[in-house]
Design an enzyme around this catalytic site. Structure first.
Site, mmCIF file in Angstrom:
data_model
loop_
_atom_site.group_PDB
_atom_site.id
_atom_site.type_symbol
_atom_site.label_atom_id
_atom_site.label_comp_id
_atom_site.label_asym_id
_atom_site.label_seq_id
_atom_site.Cartn_x
_atom_site.Cartn_y
_atom_site.Cartn_z
ATOM 1 N N VAL A 99 0.864 -1.185 0.000
ATOM 2 C CA VAL A 99 0.000 0.000 0.000
ATOM 3 C C VAL A 99 0.903 1.239 0.000
ATOM 4 O O VAL A 99 1.702 1.438 0.926
ATOM 5 C CB VAL A 99 -0.939 0.022 1.228
ATOM 6 C CG1 VAL A 99 -1.761 1.301 1.248
ATOM 7 C CG2 VAL A 99 -1.855 -1.210 1.220
ATOM 8 N N HIS A 103 2.951 3.908 6.115
ATOM 9 C CA HIS A 103 2.343 3.324 7.312
ATOM 10 C C HIS A 103 3.398 2.534 8.058
ATOM 11 O O HIS A 103 4.318 1.987 7.448
ATOM 12 C CB HIS A 103 1.157 2.424 6.956
ATOM 13 C CG HIS A 103 1.490 1.356 5.966
ATOM 14 N ND1 HIS A 103 1.586 1.619 4.616
ATOM 15 C CD2 HIS A 103 1.790 0.043 6.122
ATOM 16 C CE1 HIS A 103 1.902 0.501 3.983
ATOM 17 N NE2 HIS A 103 2.048 -0.471 4.870
ATOM 18 N N HIS A 105 3.946 -0.660 10.890
ATOM 19 C CA HIS A 105 3.315 -1.843 11.481
ATOM 20 C C HIS A 105 3.726 -1.944 12.953
ATOM 21 O O HIS A 105 4.903 -1.745 13.279
ATOM 22 C CB HIS A 105 3.791 -3.120 10.783
ATOM 23 C CG HIS A 105 3.422 -3.211 9.335
ATOM 24 N ND1 HIS A 105 2.467 -4.093 8.869
ATOM 25 C CD2 HIS A 105 3.879 -2.549 8.239
ATOM 26 C CE1 HIS A 105 2.367 -3.974 7.551
ATOM 27 N NE2 HIS A 105 3.211 -3.051 7.139
HETATM 28 P P1 AMP Z 1 2.688 -3.150 3.467
HETATM 29 O O1 AMP Z 1 3.109 -4.486 2.928
HETATM 30 O O2 AMP Z 1 3.671 -2.601 4.459
HETATM 31 O O3 AMP Z 1 2.338 -2.157 2.374
HETATM 32 O O4 AMP Z 1 1.410 -3.432 4.313
HETATM 33 C C1 AMP Z 1 0.114 -3.177 3.876
HETATM 34 C C2 AMP Z 1 -0.796 -3.791 4.904
HETATM 35 O O5 AMP Z 1 -2.055 -3.168 4.780
HETATM 36 C C3 AMP Z 1 -1.018 -5.292 4.739
HETATM 37 O O6 AMP Z 1 -0.603 -5.950 5.937
HETATM 38 C C4 AMP Z 1 -2.525 -5.414 4.496
HETATM 39 O O7 AMP Z 1 -3.071 -6.537 5.158
HETATM 40 C C5 AMP Z 1 -3.051 -4.114 5.070
HETATM 41 N N1 AMP Z 1 -4.277 -3.591 4.476
HETATM 42 C C6 AMP Z 1 -4.537 -3.400 3.171
HETATM 43 N N2 AMP Z 1 -5.757 -2.860 3.000
HETATM 44 C C7 AMP Z 1 -6.270 -2.709 4.256
HETATM 45 C C8 AMP Z 1 -7.500 -2.198 4.755
HETATM 46 N N3 AMP Z 1 -8.449 -1.739 3.947
HETATM 47 N N4 AMP Z 1 -7.681 -2.194 6.096
HETATM 48 C C9 AMP Z 1 -6.726 -2.660 6.922
HETATM 49 N N5 AMP Z 1 -5.545 -3.145 6.511
HETATM 50 C C10 AMP Z 1 -5.326 -3.176 5.195
#
Ligand code: AMP
Ligand code: ZN
Length: 116
Positions: A99, A103, A105
């Site tokens: 995404v 963000h 984690h």
């Molecule tokens: P990253 O790999 O660091 O970009 O992590 C993106 C994270 O966003 C993943 O762990 C997904 O499970 C989470 N994610 C994607 N869409 C949503 C959403 N609508 N609500 C909550 N988490 C999400």
């Protein structure tokens, strides 16, 4: 390739235009449960402002320090501040970023058992 604003899922969540299980919010960030938790506790901390990746934070912007402080609050809220947790940011495709709205984690195995 920028998806700032209307199409970005984390902008939508920050603006209340998409659902999320929020655990914390303030003027600068919103934090909510990851939709696919990697561990029993998996929270994402997202700036309200659309910043694409860690690489794109302006040099005069202190959002990452604030995100770190919010991570500590969340770890305390879930009772894992002392037992331990992971705090990380994936950067770009090779770093596992899926995404493209900055963000962090916050991940932990489980809440501390009271009294342990
Ligand atoms: P990253 O790999 O660091 O970009 O992590 C993106 C994270 O966003 C993943 O762990 C997904 O499970 C989470 N994610 C994607 N869409 C949503 C959403 N609508 N609500 C909550 N988490 C999400
Ligand atoms: Zn966004």
């Amino acid at each position: 390739m920028s998806n700032a604003g209307t199409d970005c899922i984390f902008c939508k969540i920050a603006q209340g235009r998409a659902p999320a299980d929020k655990v914390y919010e303030d003027e600068h960030v919103v934090a909510f449960w990851d939709a696919h938790p990697a561990r029993p506790i998996h929270i994402l901390i997202v700036p309200r402002e659309h910043i694409r990746t860690l690489n794109d934070i302006p040099s005069d912007n202190h959002i990452l320090a604030h995100i770190g402080q919010v991570a500590v609050k969340i770890a305390q809220q879930f009772g894992v501040a002392e037992s331990g947790y992971r705090f990380f940011v994936n950067v770009n495709r090779g770093g596992g970023q899926v995404v493209f709205h900055l963000h962090a984690h916050v991940i932990a195995k489980k809440e501390e058992t009271p009294g342990s």
